[in-house]
Design an enzyme around this catalytic site. Structure first.
Site, PDB file in Angstrom:
ATOM      1  N   ASP A 468       0.827  -1.207   0.000  1.00 57.00           N
ATOM      2  CA  ASP A 468       0.000   0.000   0.000  1.00 57.00           C
ATOM      3  C   ASP A 468       0.864   1.260   0.000  1.00 57.00           C
ATOM      4  O   ASP A 468       2.045   1.236   0.367  1.00 57.00           O
ATOM      5  CB  ASP A 468      -0.916  -0.006   1.228  1.00 57.00           C
ATOM      6  CG  ASP A 468      -2.228   0.723   0.985  1.00 57.00           C
ATOM      7  OD1 ASP A 468      -2.328   1.480  -0.006  1.00 57.00           O
ATOM      8  OD2 ASP A 468      -3.162   0.535   1.786  1.00 57.00           O
ATOM      9  N   ASP A 538     -10.669   1.816  -2.989  1.00 62.80           N
ATOM     10  CA  ASP A 538     -11.149   1.545  -1.636  1.00 62.80           C
ATOM     11  C   ASP A 538     -12.665   1.531  -1.581  1.00 62.80           C
ATOM     12  O   ASP A 538     -13.250   1.108  -0.577  1.00 62.80           O
ATOM     13  CB  ASP A 538     -10.618   2.606  -0.669  1.00 62.80           C
ATOM     14  CG  ASP A 538      -9.169   2.367  -0.282  1.00 62.80           C
ATOM     15  OD1 ASP A 538      -8.658   1.266  -0.558  1.00 62.80           O
ATOM     16  OD2 ASP A 538      -8.549   3.280   0.282  1.00 62.80           O
TER      17      ASP A 538
END
Length: 727
Positions: A468, A538
């Site tokens: 990430d 997301d």
């Protein structure tokens, strides 16, 4: 096919099976002649040669790598500053070289050829006699793909220092085509992949990122299309940059209706000192031509990126169905809870468990511990190895989340090395999500991250890593660079990242790496070179995902698109959608779940069992088949797409209706990509019915389509070609 040279006319013809790209040397300048459908090469092609109007100068010449300051007033492809402060150079043709295959780019991700017979590479050599600047323009043409790959290598062969202020990867002057439009992907966090289409008029149309990453706001891709171009018809010229940092893509229409398009590293806040004997390589731009609309352009990118950009063990393997604990537990978990979710997943047929954020340091919220890559024994008393082995015993592989490019001010690492972040002395350090960015220009920083991660990978059975990156770069400066090189920091950061990724993916080839940057903030070809899939957004709401996944597919293959079923009400928008609808949307990508499986009802568990079993049957087709977009979620209440096998013997159709329509008219859905000569057995996933329909009818008359009177309805149809003589 390949590269054909007519030295007497200065003509270079780059030719593939269905495409031609022509360059001509005009008065010492490489000029753009043509890019489009394949032309037969003839001994005499004088009618194609460029003849500029008398006295017009460089401002009317369609150049391949234009300069500024000597008569061309449009945007240049490059600019170099000399030691005396002047910024005038004039590159002239100095020869060429033809190579079989495609050479790699040192330190940069790049498309590759597995065999030299797949491609030919032309190097055009340009020189500025006064400064000693040498530029090599690289063009690779693939024999069986409508693809030109371009980049530039700048070298200092003079005696004084040079400072590069601008160095694009590709520049193309499109002449003789009016009413062009630019298509690109725009958005924001949780709203990635919006397809934007803008008419080009006199002046400039520009997209870019200044964030040190390719960004949620704009993807490093754009296409120039004819006004009449649709999904299935018309010309499209695609440009995709294999780069993960700040970029720019700009179309400039001049007063004569010609369009100059350039793409490359963002020249804003960029400079590169080029000492005598040194060279600088730009990232490459992948240029795709389609004469059959945006869909054909997309499929060309998909096949190329899936098989000649992605690498390693998982390039050709079917990807595992996973469950991620993030939206199930966030930071609040212990080992027993993780194992319980995994054990439930095993019963449902899921193959991989991913432990997300919160397992390391003292990470109970997102305000601490990034950089402290050791397990939190409060949550995991037996450590990572214990929980991983327990999950493996349940039948699932084990995956792990990292954010290795970041550092928390509240961390042991920051207290020990406060100068390891990107920063400018005397300036405040801008925090986003209570974190700063590690200075990946520094070898010792990259070594620390490599050592931390490799220690875990060597002691814990990690099969998957979610990598990430949750913020852009600010205060872009490095304590390790001298003042005259500070403007190199952002690009050196990306080069450092690539060096680390090359090292770690090479040393741990058994791990499936997935890129993430708060979702799609760094969904670009550069990352796909190291990590064959990306967490697309997301935002896991199924309705929003229709647009996000549809838009992302404009350039990226479905095998790269991570898509999960999450809980309802959805955590991003609060929407309630049926489990079947969520499953059908997520099965149109790399499938998984992001919720607490232990909270499912018995009925929901049965639904998930069927979804998992069905995806195992179709994932080879979804991940490797040709994608045809049939109905756009950006244009109405319905969406549809389909996957077709290479031999056209198998296909899968997904259809979605967001809101119920009262007294709906009779609807049909025209399919695409089938063999009109074949008969297909069509299985309806909703009714369980089977029928035999010809490929010609399915594509020309369409497939009858009806939805129930409910919001958020989906359908799937599975097609299998019948062998001749079978009915």
């Amino acid at each position: 096919m390949g590269v054909i040279v007519q030295e007497q006319t200065g003509l270079f013809h780059l030719q593939s099976s269905d495409m031609s790209y022509l360059i001509q040397i005009v008065d010492g300048y490489p000029a753009h002649v043509y890019w489009g459908g394949r032309l037969k090469h003839r001994e005499s092609m004088a009618d194609l040669l460029i003849h500029t109007p008398a006295g017009a100068g460089l401002d009317r010449l369609p150049q391949e790598y234009p300069q500024y300051g000597s008569g061309d007033f449009r945007n240049p492809a490059y600019q170099v500053e000399l030691e005396d402060g002047t910024r005038i150079t004039e590159l002239k043709y100095d020869g060429y070289r033809i190579l079989k295959g495609k050479p790699p780019l040192t330190g940069l991700p790049a498309v590759y050829a597995e065999d030299a017979s797949e491609a030919d590479t032309l190097e055009l050599i340009l020189k500025d006699a006064y400064s000693g600047l040498k530029v090599v323009l690289l063009y690779t043409v693939f024999a069986d793909r409508n693809v030109i790959v371009r980049s530039a290598r700048l070298a200092n062969e003079g005696k004084g220092g040079l400072r590069i202020r601008r160095a694009l990867s590709a520049s193309v002057d499109v002449t003789g085509k009016q009413d062009m439009e630019m298509v690109y992907l725009s958005g924001a966090w949780a709203r990635e992949g919006n397809i934007t289409r803008r008419p080009l008029i006199q002046g400039e149309t520009r997209i870019d990122s200044k964030r040190g990453m390719s960004s949620h706001q704009f993807n490093p891709f754009a296409a120039l299309v004819a006004k009449e171009t649709t999904e299935c018809h018309g010309e499209a010229f695609g440009f995709s940059l294999v780069y993960s940092g700040s970029f720019e893509a700009e179309a400039e229409v001049d007063s004569f209706g010609s369009t100059r398009f350039g793409i490359g590293i963002n020249s804003f806040d960029f400079a590169w000192l080029l000492s005598p004997g040194e060279s600088f390589q730009t990232p490459e731009a992948v240029m795709v031509y389609s004469g059959q609309g945006l869909g054909d352009m997309s499929r060309t990118y998909h096949r190329l990126y899936r098989t000649r950009l992605c690498r390693g063990k998982y390039r050709d393997e079917e990807r595992p169905i996973l469950v991620n604990n993030w939206e199930a537990t966030y930071f609040n978990f212990d080992a027993d809870k993780l194992v319980a979710i995994a054990e439930e997943g095993s019963k449902l047929g899921i193959e991989l468990f991913v432990l997300d954020d919160g397992w390391f340091g003292k990470r109970d919220a997102d305000n601490s511990s990034l950089g402290d890559w050791y397990e939190d024994r409060r949550k995991l008393p037996g450590g990572l190895a214990d929980v991983a082995e327990r999950i493996n015993r349940s039948g699932l592989k084990f995956g792990l989340w990292f954010e290795p490019e970041m550092i928390s001010p509240d961390s042991e690492l920051y207290r020990k090395h406060p100068d390891w972040c990107l920063h400018v002395p005397g300036r405040r350090r801008t925090e986003a999500r209570w974190q700063l960015v590690l200075d990946y220009t520094r070898q010792e920083v990259r070594d620390y991250i490599y050592d931390s991660l490799s220690a875990i990978f060597s002691s814990v059975p990690v099969a998957y890593v979610k990598w990430d990156m949750n913020r852009g770069l600010t205060e872009i400066g490095s304590a390790d660079l001298p003042p005259e090189r500070q403007a190199e920091t952002a690009h050196r950061y990306v080069l450092g990242l690539y060096e680390l990724l090359e090292r770690i993916t090479t040393d741990f080839p058994h791990i499936l790496f997935e890129s993430c940057s708060s979702g799609g903030g760094r969904f670009d070809p550069g990352m796909l070179y190291y990590m064959p899939q990306t967490w697309t957004s997301d935002n896991t709401d199924a309705v929003e995902r229709l647009k996000i996944q549809y838009g992302t597919s404009l350039v990226y293959p479905v095998s790269a698109i991570g898509a999960h079923v999450s809980a309802v009400p959805n955590h991003q928008v609060g929407r309630m959608t049926p489990l079947d609808f969520r499953g059908d949307v997520a099965m149109s990508g790399n499938f998984g779940y992001e919720l607490d499986l232990t909270k499912f009802t018995d009925e929901e568990k049965e639904t998930v069992k069927h979804q998992v079993a069905f995806y195992k049957q179709i994932r080879g087709l979804v991940q490797k088949g040709d994608l045809y977009r049939l109905k756009s979620p950006f244009e109405g209440n319905e969406s549809a797409w389909m996957f077709v096998s290479e031999d056209k013997g198998e296909a899968l159709v997904f259809c979605f209706q967001v809101m119920a329509v009262p007294n709906a008219p009779r609807r049909t859905l025209r399919l695409a990509g089938l063999d009109p000569e074949l008969e297909y057995e069509v299985q309806s996933g909703h009714r369980g019915e089977r029928s035999i329909i010809g490929g010609d009818r399915l594509m020309n008359m369409g497939l009858p389509l009806a939805y129930e009177q409910k919001d958020y309805e989906s359908r799937w149809f599975r097609l299998q070609a019948l062998k001749p003589g079978k009915d």
